[in-house]
Write a protein that holds these residues in place. Structure first.
Motif, PDB file in Angstrom:
ATOM      1  N   GLY A 250      22.062  10.880  66.159  1.00  0.00           N
ATOM      2  CA  GLY A 250      22.201  12.535  66.443  1.00  0.00           C
ATOM      3  C   GLY A 250      21.693  12.698  67.790  1.00  0.00           C
ATOM      4  O   GLY A 250      21.517  11.821  68.399  1.00  0.00           O
ATOM      5  N   GLY A 251      21.837  14.159  68.044  1.00  0.00           N
ATOM      6  CA  GLY A 251      21.228  14.646  69.277  1.00  0.00           C
ATOM      7  C   GLY A 251      19.866  14.142  69.752  1.00  0.00           C
ATOM      8  O   GLY A 251      19.453  13.306  70.579  1.00  0.00           O
ATOM      9  N   ASP A 252      18.843  14.518  68.687  1.00  0.00           N
ATOM     10  CA  ASP A 252      17.552  13.991  68.858  1.00  0.00           C
ATOM     11  C   ASP A 252      17.119  13.277  67.442  1.00  0.00           C
ATOM     12  O   ASP A 252      15.936  13.257  67.296  1.00  0.00           O
ATOM     13  CB  ASP A 252      16.713  15.135  69.208  1.00  0.00           C
ATOM     14  CG  ASP A 252      16.794  16.203  68.123  1.00  0.00           C
ATOM     15  OD1 ASP A 252      17.523  16.069  67.286  1.00  0.00           O
ATOM     16  OD2 ASP A 252      15.874  17.138  68.330  1.00  0.00           O
ATOM     17  N   GLU A 253      17.915  12.442  66.810  1.00  0.00           N
ATOM     18  CA  GLU A 253      17.680  11.942  65.703  1.00  0.00           C
ATOM     19  C   GLU A 253      17.605  10.393  65.903  1.00  0.00           C
ATOM     20  O   GLU A 253      18.903   9.878  66.364  1.00  0.00           O
ATOM     21  CB  GLU A 253      18.699  12.566  64.510  1.00  0.00           C
ATOM     22  CG  GLU A 253      18.428  13.877  64.132  1.00  0.00           C
ATOM     23  CD  GLU A 253      19.403  14.504  63.369  1.00  0.00           C
ATOM     24  OE1 GLU A 253      20.093  13.470  62.726  1.00  0.00           O
ATOM     25  OE2 GLU A 253      19.595  15.649  63.087  1.00  0.00           O
ATOM     26  N   PHE A 254      16.890   9.795  65.390  1.00  0.00           N
ATOM     27  CA  PHE A 254      17.018   8.229  65.432  1.00  0.00           C
ATOM     28  C   PHE A 254      16.813   7.695  64.137  1.00  0.00           C
ATOM     29  O   PHE A 254      16.131   8.089  63.144  1.00  0.00           O
ATOM     30  CB  PHE A 254      16.132   7.717  66.524  1.00  0.00           C
ATOM     31  CG  PHE A 254      16.273   8.294  67.948  1.00  0.00           C
ATOM     32  CD1 PHE A 254      17.011   7.363  68.885  1.00  0.00           C
ATOM     33  CD2 PHE A 254      15.728   9.602  68.081  1.00  0.00           C
ATOM     34  CE1 PHE A 254      17.027   8.028  70.240  1.00  0.00           C
ATOM     35  CE2 PHE A 254      15.813  10.103  69.365  1.00  0.00           C
ATOM     36  CZ  PHE A 254      16.367   9.407  70.481  1.00  0.00           C
TER      37      PHE A 254
END
Length: 340
Positions: A250-254
């Motif tokens: 995601g945008g800032d998900e890992f």
């Protein structure tokens, strides 16, 4: 007095004078005495044995007769005149040859004409021969051109296949890669997780979410946000093992797949290293970007029946628990209360 010209004995032929013509027509022939000694060597045979003077040697000392096997002497060989001979040079590289012997008139010996037969390609390679070493009418020349054309076509085909395979692998890698960070993308992560479940592997799944990342984008712009993500990706690679999967989902998900590891102490050690590394200020132009990371961890043992969706839900719940605790920490799903 009437002379019957038909009964007049014709003069003996001068074979030495004829040899230049024979060398052109039959560039792989020998002339032998009636005792089997070599008195003339055509140019292609000379080239094949450039380091040996064949003149004066006995024919059967230079060549081994494979067929007919019964022949042991020059007298027996001359009795097989016009028969097909299977020969092999007695010295390396032991080239196989085909030949035929023809007796010359008036006891002037014999001619043996030879060729490579189906071993022509090996012969050309072994001795560095070219079209000038064969008679112009020899079909071996056409065969060589066909072999050369086939070889060139096969080389071109192999090169094309290598390029296509390389392009295919590059396209597949690109399709599975997040272009900004160089990490795996969501598609690749789902595929790798599904494969791990299908193999009934033991692993741990970490979900990591960046804290305060939205603030960086809002206050310092998307260029700063992109730079922060690239720096975070470097920290993630440095603090995990080479074989572990790291994906930006995601945008800032890992997401991390820690293969073969379900010990809490080791997993917590990895999580804390990630948190500490990500918390360090990131310099961008004239400012400092400050973020942190929250992590949720779910462990999967062999024989567990949970599917991919259930496993991801477990790690998500653990991640939200870390957020609720105040961020910048890691939580195991197994430690959550039923109410969580």
């Amino acid at each position: 007095m009437i002379v019957d010209r038909g009964l007049t004995q014709a003069p003996a032929l001068n074979w030495a004078a004829l040899e230049p013509a024979f060398d052109i027509l039959c560039p792989m022939h020998l002339r032998l005495t009636h005792t089997g000694h070599i008195v003339h060597v055509a140019p292609t045979l000379k080239k094949m044995r450039a380091d040996i003077d064949l003149i004066g040697k006995r024919f059967l000392e230079v060549f081994r007769l494979d067929r007919p096997r019964s022949v042991k002497s020059m007298g027996e060989l001359t009795q097989r005149a016009r028969s097909k001979l299977h020969l092999e040079l007695r010295d390396e590289p032991f080239t196989a040859l085909k030949g035929v012997l023809v007796q010359l008139p008036d006891g002037q010996g014999a001619l043996v004409n030879m060729s490579f037969g189906i071993s022509v390609v090996e012969g050309v390679q072994d001795y560095g021969l070219n079209s000038a070493d064969f008679a112009a009418t020899d079909l071996a020349i056409e065969m060589l051109y066909l072999v050369e054309a086939k070889s060139a076509a096969m080389d071109a085909s192999r090169n094309l296949n290598h390029r296509l395979q390389g392009a295919k692998l590059a396209a597949e890698e690109q399709a599975a890669t997040d272009t900004l960070t160089g990490l795996k993308n969501r598609r690749a992560a789902d595929h790798i997780l599904a494969a791990a479940l299908a193999e009934d592997s033991e692993f741990s799944l970490m979900n990591l979410d960046l804290d305060f990342f939205k603030s960086v984008n809002d206050t310092q712009g998307h260029a700063a946000g992109d730079y922060v993500l690239q720096e975070v990706a470097k920290v993630m690679r440095a603090e995990t093992r080479k074989g572990d999967m790291i994906a930006r989902v995601g945008g800032d998900e890992f997401m991390f797949l820690i293969d073969g590891l379900t010990k809490k102490e080791k997993l917590l050690e990895i999580a804390n290293r990630l948190i500490r590394g990500i918390e360090k200020p990131i310099a961008f132009e004239q400012t400092q970007c400050h973020i942190s990371a929250s992590i949720g961890i779910a462990m999967r043992s062999r024989g567990d029946s949970e599917g991919l969706d259930a496993l991801m839900l477990c790690s998500d719940r653990a991640l939200y628990a870390s957020k609720s605790k105040g961020r910048a920490c890691a939580t195991f799903f197994e430690e959550l209360d039923e109410e969580t």
